[in-house]
Write a protein that holds these residues in place. Structure first.
Motif, PDB file in Angstrom:
ATOM      1  N   LYS A   3      -9.029 -17.470   3.540  1.00 12.86           N
ATOM      2  CA  LYS A   3      -9.989 -16.368   3.365  1.00 12.86           C
ATOM      3  C   LYS A   3      -9.487 -15.041   3.924  1.00 12.86           C
ATOM      4  N   HIS A   4      -8.430 -15.069   4.785  1.00 15.03           N
ATOM      5  CA  HIS A   4      -7.901 -13.834   5.365  1.00 15.03           C
ATOM      6  C   HIS A   4      -6.746 -13.247   4.550  1.00 15.03           C
ATOM      7  N   THR A   5      -6.244 -14.044   3.604  1.00 15.42           N
ATOM      8  CA  THR A   5      -5.134 -13.579   2.780  1.00 15.42           C
ATOM      9  C   THR A   5      -5.637 -12.533   1.809  1.00 15.42           C
ATOM     10  N   ARG A   6      -4.866 -11.483   1.648  1.00 14.80           N
ATOM     11  CA  ARG A   6      -5.237 -10.427   0.715  1.00 14.80           C
ATOM     12  C   ARG A   6      -4.161 -10.325  -0.337  1.00 14.80           C
ATOM     13  N   VAL A   7      -4.552 -10.014  -1.547  1.00 22.41           N
ATOM     14  CA  VAL A   7      -3.617  -9.766  -2.639  1.00 22.41           C
ATOM     15  C   VAL A   7      -3.578  -8.269  -2.873  1.00 22.41           C
ATOM     16  N   TRP A   8      -2.370  -7.709  -2.847  1.00 19.85           N
ATOM     17  CA  TRP A   8      -2.152  -6.276  -3.014  1.00 19.85           C
ATOM     18  C   TRP A   8      -1.320  -6.045  -4.261  1.00 19.85           C
ATOM     19  N   SER A   9      -1.653  -5.022  -5.032  1.00 20.55           N
ATOM     20  CA  SER A   9      -0.747  -4.609  -6.105  1.00 20.55           C
ATOM     21  C   SER A   9       0.443  -3.932  -5.426  1.00 20.55           C
ATOM     22  N   LEU A  10       1.572  -3.900  -6.090  1.00 19.78           N
ATOM     23  CA  LEU A  10       2.742  -3.267  -5.497  1.00 19.78           C
ATOM     24  C   LEU A  10       2.472  -1.812  -5.140  1.00 19.78           C
ATOM     25  N   GLN A  11       1.808  -1.092  -6.028  1.00 23.18           N
ATOM     26  CA  GLN A  11       1.487   0.319  -5.751  1.00 23.18           C
ATOM     27  C   GLN A  11       0.656   0.457  -4.481  1.00 23.18           C
ATOM     28  N   GLU A  12      -0.357  -0.375  -4.359  1.00 24.39           N
ATOM     29  CA  GLU A  12      -1.237  -0.307  -3.197  1.00 24.39           C
ATOM     30  C   GLU A  12      -0.477  -0.716  -1.931  1.00 24.39           C
ATOM     31  N   ALA A  13       0.359  -1.749  -2.033  1.00 18.51           N
ATOM     32  CA  ALA A  13       1.129  -2.205  -0.867  1.00 18.51           C
ATOM     33  C   ALA A  13       2.096  -1.127  -0.396  1.00 18.51           C
ATOM     34  N   LYS A  14       2.715  -0.407  -1.340  1.00 19.32           N
ATOM     35  CA  LYS A  14       3.628   0.671  -0.956  1.00 19.32           C
ATOM     36  C   LYS A  14       2.861   1.792  -0.262  1.00 19.32           C
ATOM     37  N   ALA A  15       1.713   2.134  -0.788  1.00 16.79           N
ATOM     38  CA  ALA A  15       0.923   3.236  -0.233  1.00 16.79           C
ATOM     39  C   ALA A  15       0.332   2.883   1.135  1.00 16.79           C
ATOM     40  N   LYS A  16       0.078   1.602   1.367  1.00 11.59           N
ATOM     41  CA  LYS A  16      -0.580   1.169   2.603  1.00 11.59           C
ATOM     42  C   LYS A  16       0.269   0.150   3.353  1.00 11.59           C
ATOM     43  N   PHE A  17       1.592   0.359   3.355  1.00 10.72           N
ATOM     44  CA  PHE A  17       2.494  -0.642   3.919  1.00 10.72           C
ATOM     45  C   PHE A  17       2.172  -0.974   5.377  1.00 10.72           C
ATOM     46  N   SER A  18       1.850   0.011   6.183  1.00  8.93           N
ATOM     47  CA  SER A  18       1.539  -0.275   7.581  1.00  8.93           C
ATOM     48  C   SER A  18       0.312  -1.177   7.691  1.00  8.93           C
ATOM     49  N   GLU A  19      -0.647  -1.013   6.812  1.00 11.37           N
ATOM     50  CA  GLU A  19      -1.831  -1.881   6.793  1.00 11.37           C
ATOM     51  C   GLU A  19      -1.456  -3.294   6.356  1.00 11.37           C
ATOM     52  N   VAL A  20      -0.580  -3.418   5.377  1.00 12.64           N
ATOM     53  CA  VAL A  20      -0.115  -4.739   4.922  1.00 12.64           C
ATOM     54  C   VAL A  20       0.548  -5.469   6.093  1.00 12.64           C
ATOM     55  N   VAL A  21       1.431  -4.778   6.808  1.00 12.98           N
ATOM     56  CA  VAL A  21       2.129  -5.386   7.944  1.00 12.98           C
ATOM     57  C   VAL A  21       1.139  -5.734   9.054  1.00 12.98           C
ATOM     58  N   ARG A  22       0.213  -4.840   9.346  1.00 14.76           N
ATOM     59  CA  ARG A  22      -0.791  -5.110  10.383  1.00 14.76           C
ATOM     60  C   ARG A  22      -1.593  -6.372  10.052  1.00 14.76           C
ATOM     61  N   GLU A  38       2.292 -12.666  -8.979  1.00  9.66           N
ATOM     62  CA  GLU A  38       2.715 -12.668  -7.581  1.00  9.66           C
ATOM     63  C   GLU A  38       4.235 -12.610  -7.505  1.00  9.66           C
ATOM     64  N   GLU A  39       4.748 -11.624  -6.767  1.00 13.53           N
ATOM     65  CA  GLU A  39       6.191 -11.412  -6.674  1.00 13.53           C
ATOM     66  C   GLU A  39       6.725 -11.507  -5.251  1.00 13.53           C
ATOM     67  N   ALA A  40       5.876 -11.276  -4.246  1.00 10.55           N
ATOM     68  CA  ALA A  40       6.349 -11.284  -2.866  1.00 10.55           C
ATOM     69  C   ALA A  40       5.204 -11.638  -1.931  1.00 10.55           C
ATOM     70  N   VAL A  41       5.608 -12.077  -0.733  1.00  7.48           N
ATOM     71  CA  VAL A  41       4.641 -12.362   0.319  1.00  7.48           C
ATOM     72  C   VAL A  41       5.165 -11.725   1.597  1.00  7.48           C
ATOM     73  N   VAL A  42       4.326 -10.939   2.259  1.00  2.06           N
ATOM     74  CA  VAL A  42       4.684 -10.326   3.531  1.00  2.06           C
ATOM     75  C   VAL A  42       4.108 -11.206   4.626  1.00  2.06           C
ATOM     76  N   ILE A  43       4.998 -11.652   5.543  1.00  2.43           N
ATOM     77  CA  ILE A  43       4.552 -12.485   6.661  1.00  2.43           C
ATOM     78  C   ILE A  43       5.004 -11.839   7.965  1.00  2.43           C
TER      79      ILE A  43
END
Length: 65
Positions: A3-22, A38-43
């Motif tokens: 339930k805590h996993t979020r799916v981000w579009s690449l555009q959104e992930a690039k724009a909010k990368f610090s939030e993705v990492v956090r 799905e192309e990548a997973v940030v862990i």
């Protein structure tokens, strides 16, 4: 996905990368999609270390040879 996993579009992930990492550090893997696939997973680094076996360290003498 939990339930805590979020799916981000690449555009959104690039724009909010610090939030993705956090979120990867705080709540778990963050999935990134490209054109809906799905192309990548940030862990977190902590989770990555659990997946990768520790590197065998060479003795200094062997390293210098």
């Amino acid at each position: 996905m939990n339930k805590h996993t979020r799916v981000w579009s690449l555009q959104e992930a690039k724009a909010k990368f610090s939030e993705v990492v956090r979120r990867a550090n705080a709540t778990g893997p963050q999935h990134v999609t490209v054109r809906g696939h799905e192309e990548a997973v940030v862990i977190s680094a902590r989770d990555y270390q659990k997946l990768v076996p520790p590197k065998a360290k060479k003795p200094l003498v062997e390293f210098l040879e």
